[in-house]
Design an enzyme around this catalytic site. Structure first.
Site, mmCIF file in Angstrom:
data_model
loop_
_atom_site.group_PDB
_atom_site.id
_atom_site.type_symbol
_atom_site.label_atom_id
_atom_site.label_comp_id
_atom_site.label_asym_id
_atom_site.label_seq_id
_atom_site.Cartn_x
_atom_site.Cartn_y
_atom_site.Cartn_z
ATOM 1 N N ASP A 124 1.008 -1.202 -0.353
ATOM 2 C CA ASP A 124 0.020 0.127 0.151
ATOM 3 C C ASP A 124 0.999 1.314 -0.184
ATOM 4 O O ASP A 124 0.747 2.428 0.698
ATOM 5 C CB ASP A 124 -1.135 -0.230 1.051
ATOM 6 N N LYS B 277 1.973 2.553 -4.843
ATOM 7 C CA LYS B 277 2.549 1.672 -6.057
ATOM 8 C C LYS B 277 2.175 2.436 -7.713
ATOM 9 O O LYS B 277 2.298 2.380 -7.964
ATOM 10 C CB LYS B 277 2.802 0.257 -5.971
ATOM 11 N N GLY C 284 -4.418 -4.794 -3.662
ATOM 12 C CA GLY C 284 -5.496 -3.340 -3.825
ATOM 13 C C GLY C 284 -4.938 -2.560 -4.233
ATOM 14 O O GLY C 284 -4.113 -1.519 -3.922
ATOM 15 N N HIS C 285 -4.967 -2.260 -5.335
ATOM 16 C CA HIS C 285 -4.449 -0.583 -5.971
ATOM 17 C C HIS C 285 -5.153 0.046 -6.610
ATOM 18 O O HIS C 285 -6.482 0.106 -7.947
ATOM 19 C CB HIS C 285 -3.320 -2.015 -7.291
ATOM 20 N N GLN D 60 1.367 -6.092 -2.773
ATOM 21 C CA GLN D 60 2.380 -5.656 -2.303
ATOM 22 C C GLN D 60 3.696 -5.407 -1.535
ATOM 23 O O GLN D 60 4.235 -4.254 -2.399
ATOM 24 C CB GLN D 60 2.684 -8.024 -1.134
#
Ligand code: GDP
Ligand code: IMO
Ligand code: MG
Length: 433
Positions: free
Chosen positions: A13, A16, A40-41, A224
């Site tokens: 988080d 990225k 989760g991006h 990650q």
């Protein structure tokens, strides 16, 4: 500059996706190499907020092709749902997504096993995303996995394979007193996803080798972060894949020598979601303030993220593990409201100084972070240009550069695409290693 790799420098988080979206303006391929729907991006474009889980975050530019690499574990139904949701937002995919036939499938029993393991572990478990990641990688290592290549089998042959796997796993689930699955339901759901995904499944390795040979620009996207890496992270409080740079070669089929630029993404502070040691965590008012201002709640699970200060010991170690050539520092604007900003410069443990982030999570738990307190700039930086930044904010960036021993090239000052500053190189700054 054929292949650029983007890796998370902390516990995930780091922002990225925002940096990948920025770098993807100029690339032909964006490639995910590990992980799955645990990621989760978030990318913000104008008033739209896109959440990516399995599709690479660079897909928003129409000239980019997206590759889901062989190192991933892919939930086929969730992938179809994600593609459909993005299409509803006007993201056109036809012919632009290529899924490696080497990638493993996350099937419903993996999710049930992940949840069951979490519920059984004492002390709140690992705090996984419950997306079935570790059981899917365990099956891969055990050579019991189902791969994307298996979706090319005839429906009858696929049915036979998956029915066997569901029955085997039902035995295990039953032993553990957990819910079991109907093999035919699992097969029907998979056959439905198969119809959509089959045209996208291919051997993505020659695609990428040819792209490199043709001088195309490739951006590889790690999910990650390095401190969640199965080998280099705070084991067992890690994810089950190699998210650091070494995993990119394995998860794409590109040789290690292809990666010319390795961009490490670091937040201007630290966060962690899930359990495990976090030396610079601030469980008090400052941590709560970072969480509220930084909206530190998980994109995948909605869980509040644990917050704390920038950890230069961990960052130095991460630069070495990955061979990071330059850093993108994100969320600096979140620190605007702080009169004092702390940075951990070293650790103390057992009466001595510790300069490397320890390999053993128990040792990580035992360190006492030593802080340098920096006067805050207490002025808005969100969306500002380089020449508008307060001198103390610039000084903070330069101090981190010194402490980490690596050039900070990009600084992100807000979730929007435009909120980005390129830092000039100063004499004496250098790439990692
Ligand atoms: P990722 O998993 O590393 O891609 O990061 P996430 O998307 O899970 O979390 C980063 C969050 O911070 C997202 O909500 C982004 O929109 C947001 N974000 C990214 N960069 C910045 C920034 O520079 N400033 C602020 N305030 N928010 C940012
Ligand atoms: P992105 O790509 C932050 C964490 C989980 C848990 C541990 C293991 O958005 O940075 P898993 O479900 O992978 O078995 O969980 O890893 N975790 C993440 N934390 N960002 C992520 O992804 C994460 N993916 C997994 O919270 O502690
Ligand atoms: Mg995330």
């Amino acid at each position: 500059m054929p292949v650029t790799l983007v890796v998370g420098g902390q516990w995930g988080d780091e922002g990225k996706a925002k940096i990948i979206d920025y770098l993807a303006r100029e690339v032909d391929y964006v490639v995910r190499y590990q992980g799955g729907a645990n990621a989760g991006h978030t990318v913000v474009v104008g008033d739209k907020r896109f959440a990516f889980h399995q599709v690479p975050s660079g897909v928003l530019y129409p000239q980019t092709a997206s590759v889901l690499g062989g190192g991933m574990v892919i939930d086929p139904t969730a992938l179809v749902e994600e593609i459909d949701a993005l299409a509803q937002h006007g993201v056109e995919f036809a012919g632009r997504i290529h899924i490696s036939d080497q990638a493993h499938l996350v099937l419903p029993y993996h999710i049930l096993l992940d949840c069951d393991s979490e519920d059984r572990r004492a002390g709140g478990g690992i705090g996984t995303t419950r997306k079935g990641i570790s059981p899917a990688y365990a099956d891969k290592a055990r050579r019991d996995g189902v791969r994307m290549a298996d979706l090319r089998r005839s429906p009858a042959s696929l049915r036979e394979l998956v029915t066997t796997r569901v029955r085997e796993n039902n035995k295990l689930l039953k032993l553990r007193g957990a819910k079991t699955l109907s093999p035919s339901k699992v097969v029907e759901e998979l056959l439905k996803a198969r119809r959509r995904l089959l045209p996208m499944i291919t051997d993505t390795r020659p695609l990428l080798w040819d792209a490199v040979a043709a001088g195309k620009r490739i951006l590889c996207e790690g999910a990650q972060g390095s401190l969640l890496d199965i080998d280099h992270g705070t084991y067992p409080y890690v994810t089950s894949s190699s998210c650091s740079a070494g995993g990119a070669a394995i998860g794409t089929g590109l040789p290690p020598s292809a990666f010319e630029r390795i961009v490490g993404i670091f937040k201007a502070y630290c966060t962690r979601v899930g359990n495990g040691p976090f030396p610079t965590e601030d469980g008090g008012r400052a941590g709560a303030k970072l969480r509220e201002i930084g909206h530190e709640y998980g994109t995948t699970t909605g869980r509040p993220r644990r917050c704390g200060w920038f950890d230069a010991v961990a960052a130095r170690t991460v630069v070495k593990i990955n061979g990071i050539t330059d850093i993108a520092l994100t969320k600096l604007d979140v620190l605007d409201a702080f009169a004092e900003v702390k940075v951990c410069t070293s650790y103390r443990a057992g009466g001595g100084s510790v300069d490397v982030f320890p390999a053993d999570a128990r040792d990580v738990s035992a360190v006492k972070p030593q802080y340098e307190v920096i006067r805050g700039w207490e002025a808005p930086t969100a969306g500002k240009h380089l020449d508008e930044l307060p001198p103390r904010a610039i000084a903070y960036i330069r101090r981190l550069e010194q402490l980490v021993g690596c050039r900070i090239h990009l600084v992100s000052l807000g979730p929007e695409r435009s909120a980005m500053v390129e830092m000039p190189l100063v004499r004496g700054a250098r790439a990692g290693l």
